[in-house]
Design a protein around this motif. Structure first.
Motif, short mmCIF file in Angstrom:
data_model
loop_
_atom_site.label_atom_id
_atom_site.label_comp_id
_atom_site.label_asym_id
_atom_site.label_seq_id
_atom_site.Cartn_x
_atom_site.Cartn_y
_atom_site.Cartn_z
N LEU A 100 0.11 -0.71 11.07
CA LEU A 100 -0.24 -0.34 9.70
C LEU A 100 -1.60 -0.95 9.41
CD1 LEU A 100 3.09 -0.92 9.70
CD2 LEU A 100 2.81 -0.35 7.31
N ILE A 101 -2.58 -0.09 9.17
CA ILE A 101 -3.96 -0.59 9.01
C ILE A 101 -4.54 -0.08 7.69
CG2 ILE A 101 -6.26 -0.68 10.03
CD1 ILE A 101 -4.97 -0.16 12.75
N PRO A 102 -4.80 -0.98 6.73
CA PRO A 102 -5.48 -0.58 5.49
C PRO A 102 -6.96 -0.30 5.79
CG PRO A 102 -4.32 -2.70 5.26
CD PRO A 102 -4.43 -2.41 6.71
N ILE A 103 -7.47 0.83 5.32
CA ILE A 103 -8.86 1.20 5.61
C ILE A 103 -9.54 1.79 4.37
CG2 ILE A 103 -8.37 1.74 8.04
CD1 ILE A 103 -8.67 4.77 7.22
N ILE A 150 -3.75 3.36 5.80
CA ILE A 150 -3.65 3.37 4.34
C ILE A 150 -5.07 3.39 3.78
CG2 ILE A 150 -2.67 2.19 2.33
CD1 ILE A 150 -0.75 0.76 4.30
N ASN A 151 -5.49 4.55 3.31
CA ASN A 151 -6.89 4.79 2.96
C ASN A 151 -7.21 4.46 1.49
OD1 ASN A 151 -9.54 5.65 3.43
ND2 ASN A 151 -9.09 7.76 2.89
N LYS A 152 -8.50 4.36 1.22
CA LYS A 152 -9.06 4.16 -0.13
C LYS A 152 -8.71 2.79 -0.72
CE LYS A 152 -8.87 9.16 -0.91
NZ LYS A 152 -8.56 10.28 -1.79
N ILE A 153 -8.66 1.77 0.17
CA ILE A 153 -8.37 0.42 -0.32
C ILE A 153 -9.53 -0.11 -1.17
CG2 ILE A 153 -6.76 -0.19 1.53
CD1 ILE A 153 -9.09 -1.76 2.84
N ASP A 154 -10.72 0.51 -1.03
CA ASP A 154 -11.87 0.08 -1.84
C ASP A 154 -11.67 0.41 -3.32
OD1 ASP A 154 -12.06 2.75 -0.60
OD2 ASP A 154 -13.88 2.99 -1.81
N LEU A 155 -10.74 1.32 -3.62
CA LEU A 155 -10.51 1.72 -5.01
C LEU A 155 -9.37 0.93 -5.67
CD1 LEU A 155 -10.80 5.62 -4.63
CD2 LEU A 155 -12.59 3.98 -5.26
N LEU A 156 -8.68 0.10 -4.88
CA LEU A 156 -7.56 -0.67 -5.43
C LEU A 156 -8.05 -1.81 -6.33
CD1 LEU A 156 -4.93 -1.20 -2.58
CD2 LEU A 156 -4.70 0.22 -4.61
N LYS A 157 -7.48 -1.89 -7.51
CA LYS A 157 -7.84 -2.98 -8.43
C LYS A 157 -7.01 -4.23 -8.14
CE LYS A 157 -9.53 -0.15 -12.27
NZ LYS A 157 -9.48 1.16 -11.62
N ASN A 158 -5.75 -4.02 -7.77
CA ASN A 158 -4.85 -5.14 -7.51
C ASN A 158 -4.40 -5.10 -6.05
OD1 ASN A 158 -2.88 -7.09 -7.43
ND2 ASN A 158 -1.80 -6.40 -9.27
N LEU A 205 3.25 -1.98 -1.17
CA LEU A 205 3.31 -0.66 -0.52
C LEU A 205 3.59 -0.81 0.98
CD1 LEU A 205 2.86 2.45 -0.73
CD2 LEU A 205 0.44 2.02 -0.27
N ILE A 206 2.93 -1.77 1.63
CA ILE A 206 3.13 -1.98 3.07
C ILE A 206 4.58 -2.35 3.36
CG2 ILE A 206 2.58 -3.58 4.97
CD1 ILE A 206 -0.35 -3.51 3.96
N ASP A 207 5.16 -3.23 2.55
CA ASP A 207 6.56 -3.62 2.74
C ASP A 207 7.50 -2.42 2.64
OD1 ASP A 207 6.05 -6.26 3.24
OD2 ASP A 207 6.32 -6.93 1.18
N LYS A 208 7.22 -1.54 1.67
CA LYS A 208 8.05 -0.34 1.49
C LYS A 208 7.93 0.59 2.70
CE LYS A 208 8.10 0.25 -3.55
NZ LYS A 208 7.55 1.06 -4.66
N LEU A 209 6.70 0.75 3.18
CA LEU A 209 6.45 1.70 4.26
C LEU A 209 7.01 1.23 5.60
CD1 LEU A 209 2.85 2.68 3.19
CD2 LEU A 209 4.84 4.17 3.15
N LYS A 210 7.08 -0.08 5.79
CA LYS A 210 7.65 -0.62 7.03
C LYS A 210 9.11 -0.19 7.20
CE LYS A 210 4.86 -4.78 7.75
NZ LYS A 210 4.80 -6.25 7.56
N GLU A 211 9.78 0.04 6.08
CA GLU A 211 11.19 0.45 6.13
C GLU A 211 11.36 1.94 6.41
OE1 GLU A 211 12.85 -0.71 2.41
OE2 GLU A 211 12.38 -2.84 2.67
N LYS A 212 10.28 2.71 6.21
CA LYS A 212 10.38 4.17 6.34
C LYS A 212 10.25 4.67 7.78
CE LYS A 212 8.92 5.58 1.70
NZ LYS A 212 10.05 6.49 1.42
N PHE A 257 -1.41 8.76 10.81
CA PHE A 257 -0.85 9.30 9.57
C PHE A 257 -1.57 8.61 8.40
CE2 PHE A 257 3.07 8.81 6.61
CZ PHE A 257 2.65 9.87 5.82
N MET A 258 -2.32 9.42 7.64
CA MET A 258 -3.12 8.86 6.54
C MET A 258 -2.42 9.05 5.20
SD MET A 258 -7.11 9.73 7.24
CE MET A 258 -7.69 8.69 5.90
N ILE A 259 -2.43 7.99 4.41
CA ILE A 259 -1.97 8.09 3.02
C ILE A 259 -2.99 7.42 2.12
CG2 ILE A 259 0.47 8.03 3.74
CD1 ILE A 259 0.53 5.15 2.48
N ASP A 260 -2.84 7.61 0.84
CA ASP A 260 -3.71 7.00 -0.17
C ASP A 260 -3.08 5.69 -0.62
OD1 ASP A 260 -5.06 6.36 -2.61
OD2 ASP A 260 -5.62 8.46 -2.85
N ALA A 261 -3.88 4.63 -0.64
CA ALA A 261 -3.37 3.30 -1.02
C ALA A 261 -2.83 3.27 -2.44
CB ALA A 261 -4.48 2.26 -0.86
#
Length: 295
Positions: A149-152, A121-129, A136-143, A92-96
């Protein structure tokens, strides 16, 4: 004696989250066409990756979306939903950058899927912070009870090896389902039509809505030359005018770009003829969709 694994892996998510880019990166070659526009992927495309102890059959799927007003939208959702049912493992892909309402729509479809789900969790290369990613990961763990959960970054290839390792680990034991040298279930005709459609999307940019389809009418491979005749279908005469362009310039540009990519696949010179024809309202006509291969 070592045990081999094999199985189907559905790559799912909302439109434009990077599913086709991920598939192409994992395979190490371009199989799915890409563009920054929704509805670029219209099919369930199998990409077969044979590793020493596992054969992963990736399924690239259209983006799931809420809008089902037209026959084409309903078809796209059916394809994506069927992939969830057929898969042994789901990515399941989402945008970071954010978790949206459309992402929740996809997640809702997974609630009753009795199979492991990896969240990519895609597009981590575009994250500034980078702290935003941890929040986001903490929120998604509850869902959902995700297997991983792998940031890519599908574009940069960051952490995609780790993703593939976890996918292979989750596959069921079983013999390879395809020959080891096979990369896709799609024919040359299909690949050629998709390349033409990709170049059409690139060249027309924002001018053309998603009302185009490509049909291969002729494909002949000789000793030194492959001859191809293809029809680009549109819904209205005005769209035909846009694609052809002034003095045929735009259609010529589409043809040149497509020919260049097709020659890489067939390994020889290509003679490509393109026509543009009108089939009114075909995206909202189930019979027309079936006639163009959307089944």
């Amino acid at each position: 004696m070592s045990t081999v694994k094999s199985g189907f892996v559905a790559i799912i998510g909302r439109p434009n989250v990077g599913k086709s880019t991920l598939l192409n990166g994992l395979l190490g070659e371009k199989l799915s066409i890409t563009s920054p526009k929704p509805q670029t992927t219209r099919w369930q495309i199998l990409g077969i990756k044979t590793l020493p102890h596992a054969q992963i059959i990736y399924m690239d799927t259209p983006g799931l979306h809420r809008d089902e007003k037209r026959a084409m939208n309903r078809y796209l959702n059916r394809i994506a939903t069927a992939a969830i049912q057929d898969a042994d493992v789901i990515v399941f892909m989402i945008d970071a950058a954010s978790f949206r309402e459309e992402d929740q729509l996809v997640l809702d479809k997974l609630e009753h899927a009795d199979k492991p789900v990896i969240l990519a969790i895609n597009k981590i290369d575009l994250l500034k912070n980078k702290n935003d990613l941890l929040i986001l990961i903490d929120k998604l763990k509850e869902k959902h009870a995700f297997a991983h959960l792998i940031p890519i970054s599908a574009k940069e290839g960051e952490n995609t090896d780790e993703l593939e390792k976890e996918i292979a680990h989750l596959l069921p034991q079983g013999p390879y389902l395809f020959p080891e040298d096979q990369v896709t279930d799609k024919s040359l005709r299909f690949q050629v039509a998709e390349i033409i459609r990709e170049k059409l999307l690139q060249v027309t940019e924002e001018e053309l809505p998603y009302t185009t389809a490509v049909e291969i009418e002729e494909l002949k491979t000789g000793d030194k030359l492959t001859e191809i005749g293809a029809v680009i279908w549109v819904e209205r005469h005005g769209q035909k005018v846009i694609i052809i362009g002034k003095g045929g310039a735009r259609l010529k540009k589409i043809g040149i770009k497509a020919r260049h990519d097709i020659e890489k696949i067939v390994g020889q010179k290509v003679f490509l003829r393109l026509w543009v024809k009108v089939k009114e309202n075909w995206t909202d006509d189930d019979k027309a969709l079936r006639s163009l291969g959307y089944e």
